[in-house]
Scaffold this motif. Sequence first.
Motif, PDB file in Angstrom:
ATOM      1  N   PRO A  92       0.831  -1.209   0.000  1.00  0.00           N
ATOM      2  CA  PRO A  92       0.000   0.000   0.000  1.00  0.00           C
ATOM      3  C   PRO A  92       0.862   1.254   0.000  1.00  0.00           C
ATOM      4  O   PRO A  92       1.915   1.295   0.643  1.00  0.00           O
ATOM      5  N   PRO A  93       0.436   2.284  -0.720  1.00  0.00           N
ATOM      6  CA  PRO A  93       1.195   3.542  -0.723  1.00  0.00           C
ATOM      7  C   PRO A  93       1.174   4.185   0.653  1.00  0.00           C
ATOM      8  O   PRO A  93       0.285   3.955   1.463  1.00  0.00           O
ATOM      9  N   VAL A  94       2.193   5.010   0.880  1.00  0.00           N
ATOM     10  CA  VAL A  94       2.279   5.739   2.145  1.00  0.00           C
ATOM     11  C   VAL A  94       2.187   7.225   1.852  1.00  0.00           C
ATOM     12  O   VAL A  94       2.422   7.688   0.731  1.00  0.00           O
ATOM     13  N   ALA A  95       1.839   8.006   2.845  1.00  0.00           N
ATOM     14  CA  ALA A  95       1.691   9.454   2.671  1.00  0.00           C
ATOM     15  C   ALA A  95       3.051  10.110   2.474  1.00  0.00           C
ATOM     16  O   ALA A  95       4.087   9.570   2.893  1.00  0.00           O
ATOM     17  N   ALA A  96       3.023  11.257   1.837  1.00  0.00           N
ATOM     18  CA  ALA A  96       4.253  12.012   1.634  1.00  0.00           C
ATOM     19  C   ALA A  96       4.848  12.392   2.979  1.00  0.00           C
ATOM     20  O   ALA A  96       4.137  12.759   3.915  1.00  0.00           O
ATOM     21  N   PRO A  97       6.152  12.297   3.113  1.00  0.00           N
ATOM     22  CA  PRO A  97       6.777  12.633   4.397  1.00  0.00           C
ATOM     23  C   PRO A  97       6.685  14.124   4.692  1.00  0.00           C
ATOM     24  O   PRO A  97       6.584  14.956   3.788  1.00  0.00           O
ATOM     25  N   ALA A  98       6.706  14.466   5.953  1.00  0.00           N
ATOM     26  CA  ALA A  98       6.676  15.873   6.352  1.00  0.00           C
ATOM     27  C   ALA A  98       7.910  16.585   5.819  1.00  0.00           C
ATOM     28  O   ALA A  98       9.008  16.025   5.806  1.00  0.00           O
ATOM     29  N   GLY A  99       7.724  17.803   5.354  1.00  0.00           N
ATOM     30  CA  GLY A  99       8.843  18.591   4.860  1.00  0.00           C
ATOM     31  C   GLY A  99       9.292  18.238   3.469  1.00  0.00           C
ATOM     32  O   GLY A  99      10.377  18.671   3.040  1.00  0.00           O
ATOM     33  N   LEU A 100       8.492  17.475   2.692  1.00  0.00           N
ATOM     34  CA  LEU A 100       8.877  17.090   1.336  1.00  0.00           C
ATOM     35  C   LEU A 100       9.047  18.344   0.475  1.00  0.00           C
ATOM     36  O   LEU A 100       8.160  19.185   0.380  1.00  0.00           O
ATOM     37  N   LEU A 101      10.200  18.466  -0.174  1.00  0.00           N
ATOM     38  CA  LEU A 101      10.490  19.625  -1.013  1.00  0.00           C
ATOM     39  C   LEU A 101      10.391  19.308  -2.499  1.00  0.00           C
ATOM     40  O   LEU A 101       9.875  20.108  -3.275  1.00  0.00           O
ATOM     41  N   ALA A 102      10.896  18.147  -2.902  1.00  0.00           N
ATOM     42  CA  ALA A 102      10.908  17.845  -4.338  1.00  0.00           C
ATOM     43  C   ALA A 102      10.997  16.350  -4.569  1.00  0.00           C
ATOM     44  O   ALA A 102      11.514  15.594  -3.724  1.00  0.00           O
ATOM     45  N   GLU A 103      10.472  15.936  -5.715  1.00  0.00           N
ATOM     46  CA  GLU A 103      10.544  14.546  -6.171  1.00  0.00           C
ATOM     47  C   GLU A 103      11.224  14.519  -7.534  1.00  0.00           C
ATOM     48  O   GLU A 103      11.021  15.408  -8.355  1.00  0.00           O
ATOM     49  N   LEU A 104      11.999  13.480  -7.751  1.00  0.00           N
ATOM     50  CA  LEU A 104      12.683  13.298  -9.033  1.00  0.00           C
ATOM     51  C   LEU A 104      12.361  11.916  -9.578  1.00  0.00           C
ATOM     52  O   LEU A 104      12.394  10.936  -8.829  1.00  0.00           O
ATOM     53  N   VAL A 105      12.068  11.848 -10.875  1.00  0.00           N
ATOM     54  CA  VAL A 105      11.772  10.570 -11.508  1.00  0.00           C
ATOM     55  C   VAL A 105      12.553  10.462 -12.821  1.00  0.00           C
ATOM     56  O   VAL A 105      12.549  11.386 -13.627  1.00  0.00           O
ATOM     57  N   VAL A 106      13.230   9.335 -12.992  1.00  0.00           N
ATOM     58  CA  VAL A 106      13.856   8.982 -14.262  1.00  0.00           C
ATOM     59  C   VAL A 106      13.059   7.812 -14.812  1.00  0.00           C
ATOM     60  O   VAL A 106      13.257   6.676 -14.415  1.00  0.00           O
ATOM     61  N   PRO A 107      12.115   8.056 -15.716  1.00  0.00           N
ATOM     62  CA  PRO A 107      11.227   6.981 -16.142  1.00  0.00           C
ATOM     63  C   PRO A 107      11.932   5.843 -16.871  1.00  0.00           C
ATOM     64  O   PRO A 107      11.482   4.708 -16.804  1.00  0.00           O
ATOM     65  N   ALA A 108      13.034   6.114 -17.567  1.00  0.00           N
ATOM     66  CA  ALA A 108      13.665   5.090 -18.399  1.00  0.00           C
ATOM     67  C   ALA A 108      15.169   5.063 -18.192  1.00  0.00           C
ATOM     68  O   ALA A 108      15.934   5.481 -19.052  1.00  0.00           O
ATOM     69  N   PRO A 109      15.655   4.594 -17.057  1.00  0.00           N
ATOM     70  CA  PRO A 109      17.102   4.601 -16.824  1.00  0.00           C
ATOM     71  C   PRO A 109      17.892   3.723 -17.771  1.00  0.00           C
ATOM     72  O   PRO A 109      19.095   3.938 -17.946  1.00  0.00           O
ATOM     73  N   HIS A 110      17.251   2.735 -18.413  1.00  0.00           N
ATOM     74  CA  HIS A 110      17.995   1.888 -19.348  1.00  0.00           C
ATOM     75  C   HIS A 110      18.459   2.676 -20.575  1.00  0.00           C
ATOM     76  O   HIS A 110      19.309   2.214 -21.322  1.00  0.00           O
ATOM     77  N   GLN A 111      17.900   3.900 -20.780  1.00  0.00           N
ATOM     78  CA  GLN A 111      18.348   4.749 -21.877  1.00  0.00           C
ATOM     79  C   GLN A 111      19.618   5.527 -21.524  1.00  0.00           C
ATOM     80  O   GLN A 111      20.294   6.052 -22.406  1.00  0.00           O
ATOM     81  N   LEU A 112      19.956   5.588 -20.264  1.00  0.00           N
ATOM     82  CA  LEU A 112      20.980   6.516 -19.778  1.00  0.00           C
ATOM     83  C   LEU A 112      22.314   6.386 -20.510  1.00  0.00           C
ATOM     84  O   LEU A 112      22.797   7.318 -21.125  1.00  0.00           O
ATOM     85  N   VAL A 113      22.926   5.211 -20.407  1.00  0.00           N
ATOM     86  CA  VAL A 113      24.291   5.082 -20.892  1.00  0.00           C
ATOM     87  C   VAL A 113      24.366   5.267 -22.403  1.00  0.00           C
ATOM     88  O   VAL A 113      25.249   5.961 -22.908  1.00  0.00           O
ATOM     89  N   ALA A 114      23.427   4.667 -23.132  1.00  0.00           N
ATOM     90  CA  ALA A 114      23.451   4.795 -24.587  1.00  0.00           C
ATOM     91  C   ALA A 114      23.325   6.254 -25.012  1.00  0.00           C
ATOM     92  O   ALA A 114      24.041   6.715 -25.906  1.00  0.00           O
ATOM     93  N   ASP A 115      22.414   6.981 -24.378  1.00  0.00           N
ATOM     94  CA  ASP A 115      22.206   8.383 -24.740  1.00  0.00           C
ATOM     95  C   ASP A 115      23.401   9.244 -24.353  1.00  0.00           C
ATOM     96  O   ASP A 115      23.795  10.147 -25.087  1.00  0.00           O
ATOM     97  N   LEU A 116      23.970   8.961 -23.197  1.00  0.00           N
ATOM     98  CA  LEU A 116      25.135   9.706 -22.749  1.00  0.00           C
ATOM     99  C   LEU A 116      26.302   9.492 -23.704  1.00  0.00           C
ATOM    100  O   LEU A 116      26.991  10.429 -24.097  1.00  0.00           O
ATOM    101  N   ARG A 117      26.527   8.262 -24.100  1.00  0.00           N
ATOM    102  CA  ARG A 117      27.630   7.957 -25.021  1.00  0.00           C
ATOM    103  C   ARG A 117      27.401   8.601 -26.379  1.00  0.00           C
ATOM    104  O   ARG A 117      28.329   9.125 -26.998  1.00  0.00           O
TER     105      ARG A 117
END
Length: 580
Positions: free
Chosen positions: A45-70
């Motif tokens: 089950p999901p949990v509530a956002a923690p107190a003091g949350l400032l920002a969220e970051l999501v990388v939806p497709a990390p398998h693209q990382l190295v190929a794109d970087l190269r």
Amino acid sequence: MRRRRCFGAGQLMLLALVLTVTLVAGCDDAKMGRDAGAASGTLKPPVAAPAGLLAELVVPAPHQLVADLRQAAGGPVLFLPRTVGGLVANLFGFPIRVAEQIDERLPVVGAIAMVAGGDASPSSDQLAVAIHVKSGERFVAQVSTGSDGSFTSQRDDQGELTWLTAKPDARAARVSAVLAVLDNYLLIGNSQPALRGLGPYLTRTLAPRKHPPGSVVVDWTAAALGDALRGRLPAWHRLLKGLPQPVQMSALVDIEALATAAGAFLTDLGKGRLTVTLDDRALVVSATARARNEAAARRLAARPTVGPKDLLELPDDTLAVLGWAETLTSRVERAKGRGPAIAALLGDQLSDADRKQVAGVLEALAKGQGDQLRLGLRCTGVGITGFATGGVADAETLSAGLEALVELRKHPAVVAQLEARSLSIQAKRSRVLRIPHDVWKVRLTPLNQGAGKASPTAAGSPPAPRPIALTFGLSDRHFWAAAGLETVETLQHLYHPDHDRSLANKATLKGALARLGEQAWVVVLLDPQGMQACLTGKPGGALATPVTLAAGPGKDNQVTLRLEVARPLLRVAAQELSGF
């Protein structure tokens, strides 16, 4: 054993950027949309956002990382591991065999929260990143057992986490962080409380959400640019005051005042989203944010704007432009701050009446100038020439201020400062072709040179400094100024733009400016490769690889920002930074 570096807030964000900034939009792999929790087989089950949350970051497709970087950066980046698993193992000293346990086709998520301090302790930031692994139990076993097991594992007595601690004889990691495993996720953070507080939210709430494929998304809360930012401003002000700032620089730019204005602007913003993508043309950073409240919305709506497309009328050899709009009140306040700095530049030879005169000149310039201003550099055939152009609010006041400014050259304090630097100033009114107004021609000349004559130099010695000209004029609606070596021709173009020799003929730039929108509070155009070419004596102004930026008003009380960095510049930057 090598000493490990502390893994703090800056390095954690650097890791997040390494895992995000170079992703390419538009991945066609249908598996990108898989739900992370369902894929792990341990959906909770999901949990509530923690107190003091400032920002969220999501990388939806990390398998693209190295190929794109190269592909985008090339050069030294080709020496990086080919997979996300290999990169993680290399950074944190894991056995290389665990690389295949990293499920790089599921999102990487992260968060930052501010934990309020007590009476005796300040507030602190908690940061955490979660990377999905195929099996948490197998991952723990592989890093903690066998001949190459370099970590010990221990169940957290306060929760469900399994802590991973490097053994004394383990291969030194490139960065040091707090590591744990939870819900088939590897957690990386700056403290154990950070992983306890943010870990369940990352793995059970943020990771299972639907995420847009092929982009990096950062969502920040209103608190991030409100309470958290306001709490840091005093410390930043103290830091700026402690930095050495030459008197000459302080007379031109008040860094502290700019920082204060930027802080006030940011605290008017509420929650927002930033997206990073890498398309075929450029690295694109775009952001939107809402006004914090109705009062903030009114302040933002009252800000004057400039048009990014107006830059297209500038000379085609332009290397850099900064355009912005500023209200009369802001200009006058800024002018008041410049007076003491300019007086300090001139030394102790100014009387109170002189200081009042300098302040009056600056205030007249601020009141006579219009809301819009553009400053730029161009690469002419003989060197770099700077220019300025903008609107006029009160031509009579501005003209009087400019004349008073020119007359200051005769003041003994000014003369003394110039003589100390072996310089002299000459000024006169004149008429030039194609400009139906009087213009001022001001010439700054080394004392060892006659007007227009170069002094002889010994063989092999550096060339003597060349005279610098400042030419400016104004009409009832606009003013123009140029400083450098080609000032008359520059002024002629600013007054009557030559379409055949303007930026409008640069197709790449034209498209980039069009994508910045119709109105902005600030707009920036840079040609880094053109600058390099000009400084080495080569022709500049190709603008095939521009950098463009604009921030301004959007729809429904939103603020928008867009930054584009031409894709070839990423490769150039990687080579320059690595020394290749």
